[in-house]
Design a protein around this motif. Structure first.
Motif, short mmCIF file in Angstrom:
data_model
loop_
_atom_site.label_atom_id
_atom_site.label_comp_id
_atom_site.label_asym_id
_atom_site.label_seq_id
_atom_site.Cartn_x
_atom_site.Cartn_y
_atom_site.Cartn_z
N GLU A 92 -49.54 -22.65 -44.80
CA GLU A 92 -47.94 -22.90 -44.67
C GLU A 92 -47.56 -22.26 -43.45
O GLU A 92 -46.23 -21.98 -43.04
N LYS A 93 -48.54 -21.80 -42.65
CA LYS A 93 -48.17 -21.02 -41.42
C LYS A 93 -47.37 -19.95 -41.75
O LYS A 93 -46.65 -19.65 -40.52
N LYS A 94 -47.67 -19.36 -42.65
CA LYS A 94 -46.88 -17.96 -43.05
C LYS A 94 -47.83 -16.86 -42.95
O LYS A 94 -48.88 -16.68 -43.40
N LEU A 95 -47.41 -15.42 -42.08
CA LEU A 95 -48.05 -14.38 -42.09
C LEU A 95 -47.88 -13.43 -43.26
O LEU A 95 -46.76 -12.82 -43.43
N VAL A 96 -48.73 -13.63 -44.52
CA VAL A 96 -48.37 -12.63 -45.62
C VAL A 96 -49.36 -11.65 -45.67
O VAL A 96 -50.48 -11.63 -45.65
N PRO A 97 -48.63 -10.32 -45.43
CA PRO A 97 -49.69 -9.22 -45.22
C PRO A 97 -50.36 -8.92 -46.66
O PRO A 97 -49.63 -9.14 -47.79
N LYS A 98 -51.45 -8.27 -46.28
CA LYS A 98 -52.23 -7.78 -47.66
C LYS A 98 -51.82 -6.38 -47.84
O LYS A 98 -51.58 -5.59 -46.95
N SER A 99 -52.15 -5.85 -48.76
CA SER A 99 -52.07 -4.38 -49.33
C SER A 99 -53.24 -3.76 -48.91
O SER A 99 -53.37 -2.39 -48.88
N SER A 100 -54.49 -4.60 -49.06
CA SER A 100 -55.78 -3.84 -48.67
C SER A 100 -56.58 -5.04 -48.70
O SER A 100 -56.41 -5.95 -48.41
N TYR A 101 -57.67 -4.54 -48.07
CA TYR A 101 -58.76 -5.55 -47.81
C TYR A 101 -60.36 -4.93 -47.92
O TYR A 101 -60.38 -3.63 -47.83
N THR A 102 -61.33 -5.52 -48.23
CA THR A 102 -62.77 -5.03 -48.38
C THR A 102 -63.37 -4.73 -47.15
O THR A 102 -63.60 -5.87 -46.48
N LEU A 103 -64.26 -3.82 -47.12
CA LEU A 103 -64.86 -3.57 -45.85
C LEU A 103 -66.18 -3.17 -46.16
O LEU A 103 -66.35 -2.18 -46.94
#
Length: 208
Positions: free
Chosen positions: A91-102
């Motif tokens: 959808e070409k939308k930038l939806v931010p995450k609250s966290s990510y796995t590193l």
């Protein structure tokens, strides 16, 4: 590092002679002074490319002191770590995450993963940068060099040292200072310092 003529490149050093090589965190005033130097470099940039590079450097500084990642992980940060890939592709939308796995590079041999919370301020910094310099691919590195590779640690160390020197900071500042700055201010501004220490230990992936 060598100059084109083969001579050794001189690097400004803000470290006081005779003092331990340990790097230090930045006070609120020192953060402000370094930001002002970064902004002056942006304003005085003679070409669009130099301005973009200067803005990238300020972005890396800001995210470094608000995110608490090691430089080895910070430099490898991708847009897809911050925003959902599927939403952008479909959808070409930038939806931010609250966290990510590193999987921290320093402990990669142990195959140990950590969940990293993404501060709202970090998302704001990146969205502001994207509004000026849209990325080509959501899996691009955020802090790219001219060779379209992640900026190397030594280069960013030199950038920080030069800016700290111009900000009249005369204590040893290194890339790890950003992580120390995040930890110190998170603890200092906390109402429950014991709880915050435990949270920082988990986030920093420290055994003790």
């Amino acid at each position: 590092k060598l100059n084109k003529d083969g001579s050794v490149c001189k690097i400004k050093n803000n470290k006081v002679a005779g003092v331990s090589s340990e790097v230090f965190f930045l006070s609120t005033d020192e953060i402000k002074r370094m930001r002002e130097v970064f902004k002056n470099i942006i304003q005085s940039a003679s070409t669009p490319h130099k301005e973009k590079t200067a803005r990238r450097n300020l972005l890396m500084f800001n995210i470094g002191i608000d995110f608490g990642l090691r430089i080895s992980d910070l430099r490898l940060l991708k847009y897809s770590d911050i925003f959902f890939e599927r939403d952008y592709i479909e959808e070409k939308k930038l939806v931010p995450k609250s966290s990510y796995t590193l999987m921290p590079k320093k402990t990669a041999r142990c195959r140990k993963f950590v969940q990293v919370n993404i501060p709202v301020q970090v998302i704001h910094y990146i969205e502001e940068y994207i509004s000026l310099y849209p990325f080509d691919n959501i899996n691009d590195y955020i802090f790219m060099s001219q060779q379209r590779k992640p900026i190397d640690e030594t280069s960013f160390w030199k950038i920080l040292n030069d800016v700290a020197y111009d900000a009249k900071i005369r204590k040893n500042i290194g890339t790890h200072s950003l992580r120390k700055t995040f930890g110190y201010h998170a603890w200092h501004n906390s109402n429950d310092k014991a709880k915050t220490l435990v949270e920082l230990q988990k986030m920093f992936n420290h055994s003790t």
